[in-house]
Write a protein that holds these residues in place. Sequence first.
Motif, PDB file in Angstrom:
ATOM      1  N   GLN A  48      70.742  57.467   8.186  1.00 44.77           N
ATOM      2  CA  GLN A  48      69.809  56.434   7.670  1.00 44.77           C
ATOM      3  C   GLN A  48      70.274  54.766   8.462  1.00 44.77           C
ATOM      4  N   ASN A  49      69.257  53.816   7.911  1.00 44.97           N
ATOM      5  CA  ASN A  49      70.239  52.497   8.443  1.00 44.97           C
ATOM      6  C   ASN A  49      70.319  52.084   6.963  1.00 44.97           C
ATOM      7  N   PRO A  50      71.485  51.311   7.118  1.00 46.81           N
ATOM      8  CA  PRO A  50      72.575  50.489   6.124  1.00 46.81           C
ATOM      9  C   PRO A  50      70.833  50.392   5.041  1.00 46.81           C
ATOM     10  N   ILE A  51      70.169  49.294   5.573  1.00 44.46           N
ATOM     11  CA  ILE A  51      69.528  48.240   5.094  1.00 44.46           C
ATOM     12  C   ILE A  51      68.127  49.605   3.944  1.00 44.46           C
ATOM     13  N   GLN A  52      67.955  50.583   4.664  1.00 49.97           N
ATOM     14  CA  GLN A  52      66.859  51.543   3.955  1.00 49.97           C
ATOM     15  C   GLN A  52      67.653  51.950   2.841  1.00 49.97           C
ATOM     16  N   VAL A  53      69.112  52.123   2.747  1.00 48.34           N
ATOM     17  CA  VAL A  53      70.105  52.177   1.896  1.00 48.34           C
ATOM     18  C   VAL A  53      69.694  51.292   0.564  1.00 48.34           C
ATOM     19  N   TYR A  54      69.938  50.580   0.548  1.00 45.86           N
ATOM     20  CA  TYR A  54      70.299  49.384   0.124  1.00 45.86           C
ATOM     21  C   TYR A  54      68.500  48.976  -0.765  1.00 45.86           C
ATOM     22  N   LEU A  55      67.785  49.558  -0.196  1.00 43.13           N
ATOM     23  CA  LEU A  55      66.658  49.311  -0.644  1.00 43.13           C
ATOM     24  C   LEU A  55      65.666  50.398  -1.792  1.00 43.13           C
ATOM     25  N   GLY A  56      66.433  50.844  -0.964  1.00 46.30           N
ATOM     26  CA  GLY A  56      65.865  52.416  -1.749  1.00 46.30           C
ATOM     27  C   GLY A  56      66.813  52.521  -2.928  1.00 46.30           C
ATOM     28  N   ILE A  57      68.018  51.810  -3.393  1.00 46.27           N
ATOM     29  CA  ILE A  57      68.767  51.418  -4.430  1.00 46.27           C
ATOM     30  C   ILE A  57      67.717  50.658  -5.163  1.00 46.27           C
TER      31      ILE A  57
END
Length: 367
Positions: A48-57
């Motif tokens: 996944q896009n890392p931005i999506q990962v941090y938005l998930g956090i």
Amino acid sequence: MSKEVKEPAVRMIKRDTISTAKAWGIRLAAVALSLIVAGLVIVAITKQNPIQVYLGIIDGAVGSSRRVWVTIRETLVLLCIAIGLTPAFKMKFWNIGAEGQIIMGGLFASYFALFYAGDAMPNWLLLILIFIASAAAGLIWGLIPAVFKAYFNTNETLFTLMLNYVAMQLVTFAIVFLENPSGSNTVGIINAAGQKGWFPSIFGNMYGLNVIVVLIITLGMYVYMKYSKQGYEIAVVGESQNTARYAGINVKKVIIRTMMLSGAICGIAGCLIVSGASHTISTSTAGGRGFTAIIVAWMSKFNPFAMILVSAFLVFMQQGSIQIASQFGLNENASDIITGILLFFLIGCEFFINYKLEWKKNHKEGK
């Protein structure tokens, strides 16, 4: 005649001093690196896009009003435990038994909530009784290793660690008598109907009392450690017991008194979990918070107000990690991996705060 003296390529040298700004700069750099590494790990797994990962956090920690208050609640519990460990660690008494002290506080809280809820006692009076009982249980669990350390010089690390397992077994034994009629070997939600022994809502929020209690404890510990005579004695004993004795300080008394205080606050944390959050008791009530709180206290240099920030950050990442593990279909251990990466960098950065690296220098030496 002269020869070239070869020194090691790099030497580790202990720092004499380091400015507060530089120390926190190193910590912030460690946090940034941990986020990058954790993001790369999740991206490698999920594609996944890392931005999506941090938005998930972020969404998992503060994505809704309920999640915000869960994050605040968990932060308060972790902060309370770290505050409890502060006087013991400042004294260089390595209290690794916070888990057991929390469990014992929670056990006593659940006992009084169950067996005194049917009386005519009003809920506010029952809560006072629960507070006192939880603090007393934690105090006793802290007193036992303190007495043995003061009079027999036992190893407090092993002693307090072993008491964690004793506390777990006591809870297992107690559950037999506290369990539901279904025989499920679990207490379940205590007083779910009448909510006796539960923290009441304050200003329309069910965790308002948690906030008030922990902030009072935090402020009280700051004043106690910084301005009281007993706080001064704790610092002196931590620096050198021989110096403390020379100054006329009763070291045995300080050890016992300090561990009673440390255990009592951790016992209150057990009350916060049982009466203020989960409303049940089990061997996993402490949930590893006693060990995480050690990192919080150590990284904050025993400053109660710095502990607020460190506790909030760790809980923020833990709650966010749980969300992305669920969001991207990862197993239940994924959140622990992310938290472990974070803690690895945070603990490792303390090396660069206390030590510096000096690079190789070649020079001529006369013979």
